[in-house]
Structures are given as C-alpha cells and as structure tokens.
Design a protein around this motif. Structure first.
Motif, PDB file in Angstrom:
ATOM      1  N   ALA A 180      63.697  16.874 -26.974  1.00  0.00           N
ATOM      2  CA  ALA A 180      62.754  16.108 -26.147  1.00  0.00           C
ATOM      3  C   ALA A 180      61.493  16.918 -25.852  1.00  0.00           C
ATOM      4  O   ALA A 180      60.387  16.367 -25.811  1.00  0.00           O
ATOM      5  N   ILE A 181      61.630  18.228 -25.664  1.00  0.00           N
ATOM      6  CA  ILE A 181      60.473  19.068 -25.319  1.00  0.00           C
ATOM      7  C   ILE A 181      59.696  19.491 -26.557  1.00  0.00           C
ATOM      8  O   ILE A 181      58.466  19.371 -26.600  1.00  0.00           O
ATOM      9  N   TRP A 182      60.389  20.010 -27.600  1.00  0.00           N
ATOM     10  CA  TRP A 182      59.698  20.622 -28.739  1.00  0.00           C
ATOM     11  C   TRP A 182      59.834  19.865 -30.049  1.00  0.00           C
ATOM     12  O   TRP A 182      59.298  20.277 -31.075  1.00  0.00           O
ATOM     13  N   GLY A 183      60.587  18.761 -30.067  1.00  0.00           N
ATOM     14  CA  GLY A 183      60.747  17.994 -31.296  1.00  0.00           C
ATOM     15  C   GLY A 183      62.007  18.375 -32.054  1.00  0.00           C
ATOM     16  O   GLY A 183      62.639  19.386 -31.772  1.00  0.00           O
ATOM     17  N   LYS A 184      62.356  17.554 -33.052  1.00  0.00           N
ATOM     18  CA  LYS A 184      63.618  17.718 -33.778  1.00  0.00           C
ATOM     19  C   LYS A 184      63.676  19.019 -34.564  1.00  0.00           C
ATOM     20  O   LYS A 184      64.689  19.695 -34.579  1.00  0.00           O
ATOM     21  N   ARG A 185      62.591  19.396 -35.233  1.00  0.00           N
ATOM     22  CA  ARG A 185      62.609  20.593 -36.073  1.00  0.00           C
ATOM     23  C   ARG A 185      62.909  21.850 -35.256  1.00  0.00           C
ATOM     24  O   ARG A 185      63.739  22.658 -35.627  1.00  0.00           O
ATOM     25  N   ILE A 204      68.154  29.678 -33.776  1.00  0.00           N
ATOM     26  CA  ILE A 204      67.748  28.959 -32.574  1.00  0.00           C
ATOM     27  C   ILE A 204      66.254  29.127 -32.357  1.00  0.00           C
ATOM     28  O   ILE A 204      65.630  30.041 -32.890  1.00  0.00           O
ATOM     29  N   PHE A 205      65.678  28.238 -31.590  1.00  0.00           N
ATOM     30  CA  PHE A 205      64.254  28.284 -31.268  1.00  0.00           C
ATOM     31  C   PHE A 205      64.067  29.051 -29.960  1.00  0.00           C
ATOM     32  O   PHE A 205      64.765  28.802 -28.994  1.00  0.00           O
ATOM     33  N   TYR A 206      63.158  30.021 -29.979  1.00  0.00           N
ATOM     34  CA  TYR A 206      62.864  30.820 -28.785  1.00  0.00           C
ATOM     35  C   TYR A 206      61.466  30.499 -28.291  1.00  0.00           C
ATOM     36  O   TYR A 206      60.534  30.342 -29.083  1.00  0.00           O
ATOM     37  N   MET A 207      61.320  30.424 -26.988  1.00  0.00           N
ATOM     38  CA  MET A 207      60.004  30.324 -26.363  1.00  0.00           C
ATOM     39  C   MET A 207      59.940  31.501 -25.395  1.00  0.00           C
ATOM     40  O   MET A 207      60.591  31.508 -24.359  1.00  0.00           O
ATOM     41  N   GLY A 209      64.020  21.945 -31.959  1.00  0.00           N
ATOM     42  CA  GLY A 209      65.117  21.823 -31.002  1.00  0.00           C
ATOM     43  C   GLY A 209      66.465  21.459 -31.557  1.00  0.00           C
ATOM     44  O   GLY A 209      67.413  21.277 -30.805  1.00  0.00           O
ATOM     45  N   GLU A 210      66.605  21.379 -32.892  1.00  0.00           N
ATOM     46  CA  GLU A 210      67.857  20.879 -33.467  1.00  0.00           C
ATOM     47  C   GLU A 210      69.084  21.729 -33.133  1.00  0.00           C
ATOM     48  O   GLU A 210      70.205  21.234 -33.184  1.00  0.00           O
ATOM     49  N   ASN A 211      68.905  22.999 -32.793  1.00  0.00           N
ATOM     50  CA  ASN A 211      70.035  23.856 -32.411  1.00  0.00           C
ATOM     51  C   ASN A 211      69.958  24.288 -30.946  1.00  0.00           C
ATOM     52  O   ASN A 211      70.633  25.224 -30.537  1.00  0.00           O
ATOM     53  N   GLY A 212      69.117  23.617 -30.190  1.00  0.00           N
ATOM     54  CA  GLY A 212      68.891  24.041 -28.814  1.00  0.00           C
ATOM     55  C   GLY A 212      67.786  25.090 -28.784  1.00  0.00           C
ATOM     56  O   GLY A 212      67.168  25.401 -29.801  1.00  0.00           O
ATOM     57  N   ALA A 213      67.525  25.623 -27.616  1.00  0.00           N
ATOM     58  CA  ALA A 213      66.441  26.593 -27.480  1.00  0.00           C
ATOM     59  C   ALA A 213      66.756  27.572 -26.358  1.00  0.00           C
ATOM     60  O   ALA A 213      67.601  27.299 -25.504  1.00  0.00           O
ATOM     61  N   ILE A 214      66.073  28.686 -26.396  1.00  0.00           N
ATOM     62  CA  ILE A 214      66.189  29.673 -25.330  1.00  0.00           C
ATOM     63  C   ILE A 214      64.783  29.993 -24.856  1.00  0.00           C
ATOM     64  O   ILE A 214      63.906  30.340 -25.653  1.00  0.00           O
ATOM     65  N   GLN A 215      64.591  29.818 -23.571  1.00  0.00           N
ATOM     66  CA  GLN A 215      63.294  30.103 -22.965  1.00  0.00           C
ATOM     67  C   GLN A 215      63.428  31.396 -22.168  1.00  0.00           C
ATOM     68  O   GLN A 215      64.332  31.532 -21.344  1.00  0.00           O
ATOM     69  N   ILE A 216      62.533  32.350 -22.455  1.00  0.00           N
ATOM     70  CA  ILE A 216      62.585  33.654 -21.795  1.00  0.00           C
ATOM     71  C   ILE A 216      61.245  33.918 -21.129  1.00  0.00           C
ATOM     72  O   ILE A 216      60.193  33.756 -21.756  1.00  0.00           O
ATOM     73  N   LYS A 217      61.305  34.302 -19.870  1.00  0.00           N
ATOM     74  CA  LYS A 217      60.089  34.690 -19.148  1.00  0.00           C
ATOM     75  C   LYS A 217      60.250  36.141 -18.725  1.00  0.00           C
ATOM     76  O   LYS A 217      61.296  36.532 -18.205  1.00  0.00           O
ATOM     77  N   THR A 218      59.220  36.940 -18.969  1.00  0.00           N
ATOM     78  CA  THR A 218      59.266  38.348 -18.568  1.00  0.00           C
ATOM     79  C   THR A 218      58.305  38.568 -17.404  1.00  0.00           C
ATOM     80  O   THR A 218      57.447  37.720 -17.124  1.00  0.00           O
ATOM     81  N   PHE A 219      58.470  39.707 -16.751  1.00  0.00           N
ATOM     82  CA  PHE A 219      57.555  40.063 -15.680  1.00  0.00           C
ATOM     83  C   PHE A 219      56.220  40.457 -16.286  1.00  0.00           C
ATOM     84  O   PHE A 219      56.175  41.217 -17.256  1.00  0.00           O
ATOM     85  N   ASP A 220      55.125  39.929 -15.727  1.00  0.00           N
ATOM     86  CA  ASP A 220      53.796  40.357 -16.156  1.00  0.00           C
ATOM     87  C   ASP A 220      53.572  41.771 -15.666  1.00  0.00           C
ATOM     88  O   ASP A 220      54.251  42.251 -14.763  1.00  0.00           O
ATOM     89  N   SER A 252      59.021  30.955 -31.420  1.00  0.00           N
ATOM     90  CA  SER A 252      59.505  31.695 -32.586  1.00  0.00           C
ATOM     91  C   SER A 252      60.931  31.276 -32.919  1.00  0.00           C
ATOM     92  O   SER A 252      61.715  30.944 -32.042  1.00  0.00           O
ATOM     93  N   HIS A 253      61.256  31.330 -34.210  1.00  0.00           N
ATOM     94  CA  HIS A 253      62.636  31.165 -34.673  1.00  0.00           C
ATOM     95  C   HIS A 253      63.219  32.523 -35.061  1.00  0.00           C
ATOM     96  O   HIS A 253      64.364  32.615 -35.450  1.00  0.00           O
ATOM     97  N   ASN A 254      62.398  33.562 -34.991  1.00  0.00           N
ATOM     98  CA  ASN A 254      62.755  34.877 -35.507  1.00  0.00           C
ATOM     99  C   ASN A 254      63.322  35.776 -34.406  1.00  0.00           C
ATOM    100  O   ASN A 254      62.584  36.250 -33.539  1.00  0.00           O
ATOM    101  N   PHE A 255      64.629  36.052 -34.467  1.00  0.00           N
ATOM    102  CA  PHE A 255      65.284  36.903 -33.471  1.00  0.00           C
ATOM    103  C   PHE A 255      64.662  38.293 -33.435  1.00  0.00           C
ATOM    104  O   PHE A 255      64.489  38.876 -32.369  1.00  0.00           O
ATOM    105  N   ASN A 256      64.332  38.849 -34.613  1.00  0.00           N
ATOM    106  CA  ASN A 256      63.765  40.200 -34.660  1.00  0.00           C
ATOM    107  C   ASN A 256      62.405  40.270 -33.967  1.00  0.00           C
ATOM    108  O   ASN A 256      62.103  41.242 -33.283  1.00  0.00           O
ATOM    109  N   PHE A 257      61.591  39.226 -34.133  1.00  0.00           N
ATOM    110  CA  PHE A 257      60.310  39.193 -33.427  1.00  0.00           C
ATOM    111  C   PHE A 257      60.538  39.196 -31.913  1.00  0.00           C
ATOM    112  O   PHE A 257      59.899  39.932 -31.177  1.00  0.00           O
ATOM    113  N   VAL A 258      61.480  38.375 -31.473  1.00  0.00           N
ATOM    114  CA  VAL A 258      61.782  38.282 -30.039  1.00  0.00           C
ATOM    115  C   VAL A 258      62.269  39.630 -29.516  1.00  0.00           C
ATOM    116  O   VAL A 258      61.808  40.122 -28.481  1.00  0.00           O
TER     117      VAL A 258
END
Length: 150
Positions: free
Chosen positions: A121-126, A84-87, A128-139, A93-99
């Motif tokens: 629609a947001i990030w393109g076919k490459r 999956i694609f992570y933001m 977003g093809e499996n959906g995405a997960i957006q994560i926001k952390t506390f600054d 990133s596509h890399n779970f270990n990096f996340v």
C-alpha cells in the motif's frame, strides 16, 4: 583481558551496543586491558536463522569508536537472507550490504517491520512484495541520552 577465540562465525558485541566490523584487530589492540569483561551470549538473542556459532560480549569497554561497528539492534532484528525492501532515513534500497554499510557508526532510533499488505500500500507491489523494514537513525544533531536501570 582474557583470551577469546573468534572466527567468521562469531559475532562480537561491545557494551551491548555495537557489533564489531573487524573484531580480531580490535581485540588485538585490547590485550592488556584488564577492565574488559568477556561474556558469551546466547544465540537466541538474534532473531533469524544464521550460520553464527556464538556471540561474544565485551563489556566495560571504556573508550570505543563507533566507526568500528554496527548498532546491535540492527544485527539482532534483521535477517540478511531475506530479500526485503529497506527504507533507511528516507533512502530506499533492496541491498542489505548497502544498508549495513550505511549504518556503520550510526545509532538506530527506530526499526519498524512493515507487513506485506501495508508495504504494498505504501511503496507498491514491486517494493513491498516481501514486506519492508523502515529504519530511522539519530541525526548528528540528536542527543543520545543513555538510561541506566539498576
């Protein structure tokens, strides 16, 4: 602290907030701490199919260094087997270990599961093809105020 048996198929959660990166080392350092309460949590608390056999909760841990763990909200809601694609905080990133490594010692503010159509629609076919997960952390400037409900 009561004696607990852990292996690589055990998730150890501290104060319902942090999943320990190296639980054996932490637990070895807490042997004489009588205030820690050990509970076994149901595996149903994790949303994905996994090879974990049990979740051990350590509650009442007074002093805990967040650099020893990952926010439990992340572990509960993300399936590492899914490509999956992570933001994360604006970093793609596509890399779970990096996340996972990025999130060590960070508190999560928000996790959004974004469906395939919206992700494309947001990030393109490459990306977003499996959906995405957006994560926001506390600054670092954000203040985390715990809310206690009785």
């Amino acid at each position: 602290m009561e004696r607990i048996k852990i292996n690589d198929k055990t998730i150890v959660v501290v104060n319902n907030e942090w999943v320990l990166i190296n639980p054996t080392e932490f637990i070895a350092g807490q042997k004489n701490n009588k205030s820690i309460k050990v509970i076994e949590k149901p595996l149903s608390e994790i949303n994905y199919e996994s090879n974990f056999e049990k979740i051990i909760g350590l509650n009442n841990v007074a002093e805990f260094n967040p650099e020893l763990g990952i926010d439990y909200a992340f572990v509960k809601s993300i399936d590492p087997k899914k490509k999956i694609f992570y933001m994360v905080d604006g970093i793609p990133s596509h890399n779970f270990n990096f996340v996972g490594n990025y999130l060590i010692s960070r508190k999560i503010k928000e996790i959004n599961n974004i469906g395939i159509n919206q992700a494309i629609a947001i990030w393109g076919k490459r990306e977003g093809e499996n959906g995405a997960i957006q994560i926001k952390t506390f600054d670092k400037d954000d203040v985390v105020i715990p809310i206690i409900i009785k």
